[in-house]
Design a protein around this motif. Structure first.
Motif, PDB file in Angstrom:
ATOM      1  N   LEU A   1      34.150  49.432 -34.119  1.00  0.00           N
ATOM      2  CA  LEU A   1      33.959  48.555 -32.966  1.00  0.00           C
ATOM      3  C   LEU A   1      32.687  47.750 -33.171  1.00  0.00           C
ATOM      4  O   LEU A   1      31.642  48.307 -33.523  1.00  0.00           O
ATOM      5  CB  LEU A   1      33.885  49.345 -31.663  1.00  0.00           C
ATOM      6  N   ASN A   2      32.774  46.429 -32.973  1.00  0.00           N
ATOM      7  CA  ASN A   2      31.640  45.531 -33.140  1.00  0.00           C
ATOM      8  C   ASN A   2      31.453  44.687 -31.885  1.00  0.00           C
ATOM      9  O   ASN A   2      32.412  44.059 -31.405  1.00  0.00           O
ATOM     10  CB  ASN A   2      31.862  44.601 -34.336  1.00  0.00           C
ATOM     11  N   PHE A   3      30.243  44.667 -31.371  1.00  0.00           N
ATOM     12  CA  PHE A   3      29.937  43.780 -30.254  1.00  0.00           C
ATOM     13  C   PHE A   3      29.688  42.373 -30.774  1.00  0.00           C
ATOM     14  O   PHE A   3      29.387  42.176 -31.963  1.00  0.00           O
ATOM     15  CB  PHE A   3      28.744  44.311 -29.469  1.00  0.00           C
ATOM     16  N   ALA A   4      29.825  41.381 -29.914  1.00  0.00           N
ATOM     17  CA  ALA A   4      29.695  39.984 -30.316  1.00  0.00           C
ATOM     18  C   ALA A   4      28.320  39.731 -30.924  1.00  0.00           C
ATOM     19  O   ALA A   4      27.327  40.332 -30.507  1.00  0.00           O
ATOM     20  CB  ALA A   4      29.916  39.073 -29.112  1.00  0.00           C
ATOM     21  N   PRO A   5      28.240  38.854 -31.936  1.00  0.00           N
ATOM     22  CA  PRO A   5      26.936  38.535 -32.534  1.00  0.00           C
ATOM     23  C   PRO A   5      25.941  38.075 -31.471  1.00  0.00           C
ATOM     24  O   PRO A   5      26.248  37.210 -30.651  1.00  0.00           O
ATOM     25  CB  PRO A   5      27.273  37.404 -33.511  1.00  0.00           C
ATOM     26  N   GLY A   6      24.781  38.659 -31.459  1.00  0.00           N
ATOM     27  CA  GLY A   6      23.746  38.287 -30.499  1.00  0.00           C
ATOM     28  C   GLY A   6      23.863  38.930 -29.145  1.00  0.00           C
ATOM     29  O   GLY A   6      22.983  38.762 -28.293  1.00  0.00           O
ATOM     30  N   ALA A   7      24.943  39.684 -28.889  1.00  0.00           N
ATOM     31  CA  ALA A   7      25.148  40.269 -27.560  1.00  0.00           C
ATOM     32  C   ALA A   7      24.067  41.298 -27.240  1.00  0.00           C
ATOM     33  O   ALA A   7      23.526  41.327 -26.132  1.00  0.00           O
ATOM     34  CB  ALA A   7      26.528  40.914 -27.476  1.00  0.00           C
ATOM     35  N   ARG A   8      23.731  42.138 -28.198  1.00  0.00           N
ATOM     36  CA  ARG A   8      22.724  43.173 -27.952  1.00  0.00           C
ATOM     37  C   ARG A   8      21.342  42.546 -27.749  1.00  0.00           C
ATOM     38  O   ARG A   8      20.572  42.967 -26.883  1.00  0.00           O
ATOM     39  CB  ARG A   8      22.716  44.149 -29.137  1.00  0.00           C
ATOM     40  N   PHE A   9      21.028  41.528 -28.542  1.00  0.00           N
ATOM     41  CA  PHE A   9      19.750  40.825 -28.407  1.00  0.00           C
ATOM     42  C   PHE A   9      19.647  40.197 -27.020  1.00  0.00           C
ATOM     43  O   PHE A   9      18.600  40.283 -26.358  1.00  0.00           O
ATOM     44  CB  PHE A   9      19.631  39.755 -29.492  1.00  0.00           C
ATOM     45  N   ALA A  10      20.732  39.565 -26.560  1.00  0.00           N
ATOM     46  CA  ALA A  10      20.717  38.905 -25.249  1.00  0.00           C
ATOM     47  C   ALA A  10      20.492  39.914 -24.132  1.00  0.00           C
ATOM     48  O   ALA A  10      19.749  39.641 -23.177  1.00  0.00           O
ATOM     49  CB  ALA A  10      22.027  38.152 -25.038  1.00  0.00           C
TER      50      ALA A  10
END
Length: 407
Positions: A291-300
């Motif tokens: 499972l991968n979260f959208a690029p930049g989602a965790r940073f946001a």
């Protein structure tokens, strides 16, 4: 507790009522614990039509209850939000149970000047649409299925606005400042799955092999990447006492853009049933998934860690800090699962069996704080350089005995 497993009517190609999802194929047919990755919704409300296209070939279009396929949108909800916006209103009750922060305004330096909270409990605004093309023959079966579902959230929660800097700090949410952001637009998740079933009587009568793979976006429960300890919650531990949690959300709400970002997942599974004799059989099964979260989602999400001096405990932390680097929150993950069983059927419709399984869960990159060995350590302590034990994966096993009598 009463649950209706199956209750449906079939007539002239139509199926209406409560039945298994038409998206599913293998659905843990040979397992006791049912822990391999793969879609398995054995009871859902649906209305479907199946057309016979030729010798063993059928096509199905199904409208299915979306409730059974919603993992939820990520929320850093915790009691600290109530402390930030006041704890005496009904709106705050909503904010403290399912909020996601969104910046409502920015100053000349680009710094957010206020935070509003969106109710991210998903609504059922449309059914899930499932299509399946299936072929059945003496050698086995093959199926290709696809699904489309909506991923939606509610509105900004009245009374939960919090100014963070400059004029207007602490000003409650009004129609005027709520209008800075429009309602969060609905996104649409999707998934595809392919499966193959091979009958192998030339090895032993009753022997069967299943192979299956699935990929999805914003549709984690369709790919079957979940935890048997709780497939409908956004984060959980797959093994009791594990050192970190996995996150399963179909989407995150970006606090800067106010738009949802969908996660992606994929799984593969194989399962083989072998009859040693008419009374003795074994199943061997294994799966892998990511499972991968959208690029930049965790940073946001980390940009909204601290609101009005209050830290959201469900946040991954401030980007660039050591605590952010080592946080378990919204980490991309993987699962490995394997097992086998031995079942004895001394008489018809009586099974006495034992099954053992092994599972390994890990983050795809980096390491996270081992919560079992660093209990109570705060983000501030981690950022101050305190020594902490970290881990990148954990594993475990389980053995289960089952006696089943069918009537």
């Amino acid at each position: 507790f009463v649950n209706v497993d199956k209750a449906f009517i079939q007539f002239a190609g139509f199926t209406a009522g409560r039945a298994s999802s038409f998206f599913d194929f293998y659905a843990h047919d040979f397992e006791i614990i049912s822990g391999t990755a793969g879609s398995d919704v054995a009871s859902t409300n649906l209305l479907a039509y199946t057309a016979k296209l030729g010798d063993g070939l059928t096509a199905t279009l199904s409208m299915e209850d979306p409730t059974f396929r919603k993992t939820g949108v990520y929320s850093p909800a915790n009691g600290a939000i109530a402390a930030a916006v006041g704890s005496s209103t009904f709106a705050t009750f909503g904010a403290s149970n399912a909020p996601a922060p969104v910046f409502l305004g920015f100053n000349a330096a680009g710094v957010g000047t206020g935070i509003g909270f969106v109710d991210v409990v998903e609504r059922n605004r449309m059914p899930d649409f499932v299509g399946a093309l299936r072929y059945d023959a003496a050698w086995g079966s093959a199926q290709i299925s696809a699904a489309v579902k909506d991923v939606n959230v509610g509105n900004f929660i009245p009374g939960s606005f919090l100014g963070t800097t400059g004029p207007g700090a602490g000003v409650p949410l009004t129609a005027a400042n709520a209008a800075v952001r429009a309602r969060v637009p609905t996104e649409y998740g999707w998934a595809v799955q392919g499966g193959l079933k091979l009958n192998m009587p030339y090895i032993s009568p009753g022997d069967t092999l299943y192979l299956q793979g699935a990929y999805g976006e914003g549709a984690q429960l369709y790919t079957g990447y979940s935890a048997y300890t709780g497939s409908y919650i956004s984060n959980t531990t797959s093994i009791q006492g594990s050192p970190f949690q996995q996150y399963f959300s179909d989407a995150t709400l970006n606090p800067v853009t106010g738009k949802m970002q969908l996660s992606t997942s994929w799984t593969v599974v194989g399962s083989y049933l072998h009859y040693w004799s008419p009374e003795w059989r074994s199943a061997f099964f294994a799966s892998y998934g990511e499972l991968n979260f959208a690029p930049g989602a965790r940073f946001a999400q980390g940009l909204a860690t601290t609101i009005g001096g209050v830290t959201l405990a469900g946040s991954p932390g401030v980007p660039g800090t050591r605590s952010f680097l080592l946080s378990q929150v919204l980490r991309d993950s993987y699962q490995i699962y394997g097992g086998a069983s031995l079942i004895w059927s001394p008489v018809k419709d009586l099974d006495i069996g034992i099954e053992g399984m092994y599972t390994s869960v890990g983050v795809q990159q980096g390491r996270v704080v081992d919560l079992n060995k660093n209990f109570g350590v705060s983000a501030a302590q981690i950022n101050a350089g305190i020594a902490v034990r970290t881990v990148s994966s954990y594993d475990g096993g389980q053995v289960r005995v089952r006696v089943q009598r069918d009537f």
